[in-house]
Design an enzyme around this catalytic site. Structure first.
Site, PDB file in Angstrom:
ATOM      1  N   THR A  56      -3.807   4.287  -1.743  1.00 21.28           N
ATOM      2  CA  THR A  56      -4.684   5.303  -2.329  1.00 21.28           C
ATOM      3  C   THR A  56      -4.923   6.464  -1.382  1.00 21.28           C
ATOM      4  O   THR A  56      -4.875   6.314  -0.161  1.00 21.28           O
ATOM      5  CB  THR A  56      -6.050   4.698  -2.708  1.00 21.28           C
ATOM      6  OG1 THR A  56      -6.645   4.099  -1.547  1.00 21.28           O
ATOM      7  CG2 THR A  56      -5.914   3.661  -3.814  1.00 21.28           C
ATOM      8  N   GLU A 113     -11.260   6.805  -4.194  1.00 22.35           N
ATOM      9  CA  GLU A 113      -9.950   6.275  -3.831  1.00 22.35           C
ATOM     10  C   GLU A 113      -9.020   6.446  -5.035  1.00 22.35           C
ATOM     11  O   GLU A 113      -9.294   5.897  -6.103  1.00 22.35           O
ATOM     12  CB  GLU A 113     -10.056   4.800  -3.447  1.00 22.35           C
ATOM     13  CG  GLU A 113     -10.976   4.558  -2.252  1.00 22.35           C
ATOM     14  CD  GLU A 113     -11.147   3.085  -1.925  1.00 22.35           C
ATOM     15  OE1 GLU A 113     -11.027   2.736  -0.742  1.00 22.35           O
ATOM     16  OE2 GLU A 113     -11.395   2.290  -2.851  1.00 22.35           O
TER      17      GLU A 113
END
Length: 316
Positions: free
Chosen positions: A218, A265
């Site tokens: 991420t 994220e």
């Protein structure tokens, strides 16, 4: 003058301008705080642009930084829909010729409404016309109402147009309504009021690399703590080098792992590359589910697979 949609290099920005260049003299000015540059704001801005076209004048926005509410209540963090750079970017996309940004400080807050008209609107900007929203107030103690502005314009020889509220299914479109929608995860409703998906811009920072171990690397960002977006999982798009990429994002405290400070994220589908240190815009298209705590890593991965499929479906 023919008023074309502004390209970034056409959009002039003046901070605390004491005067304007000849090319922008006698402007039609749309005045407001414009946080979010939502559809209601664009009704005001669009009216100013239309009037400017008819008069052969330039069209400018007059706005304020910091937001007056942040000045008067510094101890109350304010959820800004569009921080200053993003607000100017949005204003540049409307077709305006430029923006004048006044520093909202004690001196400006202390100006009474009549002095604001004579010193700022006339003295500094030399307005040919002013357009404002139905709820815009200005001057010390908010003494400058829309009716005062119209009357002052009549006395000083410039027309004033006050734009009525824009309604969405009977409710007024406002920055506060959009903030409330985002706080409840209603990003589709917020997008409808804004006229486009709500987005944030932030720098990609180093995280704990846990997503990579889970098969979901991420891009991690810390957002302004004042942002009150509902914690949860979202379908998003991310702009990288002018290209929009689809993805799925988690905003929250990661309860399965650390319950730390809120973090965004984002797993970007079908993309690999080093994004550390890049400032990227992320647009929120759909709320998928609330943030949950999982009993095992396998359960979390299984849910992430489901979330990714749902995000792809939501994004088409």
């Amino acid at each position: 003058m023919t008023h074309a949609a502004a390209r970034p290099h056409d959009f002039a920005i003046f901070h605390d301008a004491t005067g304007l260049p000849a090319a922008l003299a006698r402007p039609v000015v749309a005045i407001g705080n414009f946080d979010g540059v939502h559809r209601g704001h664009r009704a005001v801005i669009g009216t100013a642009i239309d009037q400017a076209r008819s008069f052969g004048r330039p069209a400018l926005a007059l706005t304020f930084e910091p937001h007056p509410r942040a000045f008067f209540r510094p101890d109350e963090p304010m959820f800004r829909l569009t921080p200053p750079p993003l607000k100017l970017k949005r204003l540049a996309q409307t077709g305006l010729d430029g923006a004048v940004v006044l520093t909202f400080d004690a001196a400006l807050a202390g100006l009474d409404a009549e002095t604001f008209v004579s010193e700022i609107l006339l003295g500094r900007l030399g307005v040919s016309m002013v357009v404002a929203g139905y709820d815009f107030h200005f001057g010390k103690g908010r003494g400058g109402s829309p009716s005062f502005l119209r009357e002052a314009g009549h006395r000083h020889g410039f027309p004033v147009e006050i734009v009525a509220p824009l309604l969405d299914e009977g409710a007024q479109i406002s920055s506060s309504a959009i903030r409330a929608a985002l706080a409840q995860g209603r990003v589709e409703q917020a997008a409808d009021m804004l006229g486009s998906p709500w987005e944030v811009e932030a720098e990609v920072i180093h995280g704990d690399k846990r997503g990579r171990e889970l098969g979901y690397p991420t891009a991690n960002m810390r957002l302004d703590p004042a942002i009150r977006l509902a914690h949860g999982i979202y379908a998003v798009t991310v702009e990288i080098d002018g290209v929009r990429h689809k993805g799925v994002a988690s905003f929250g405290r990661r309860p399965t792992f650390d319950d730390g400070a809120p973090r965004l994220e984002t797993f970007i589908f079908d993309y690999s590359g080093n994004l550390y240190g890049r400032v990227l815009p992320i647009a929120f298209h759909a709320y998928l589910r609330p943030e949950l705590k999982f009993d095992s890593i396998d359960a979390l991965i299984a849910q992430m697979d489901i979330d990714s499929a749902r995000a792809k479906a939501a994004l088409g």
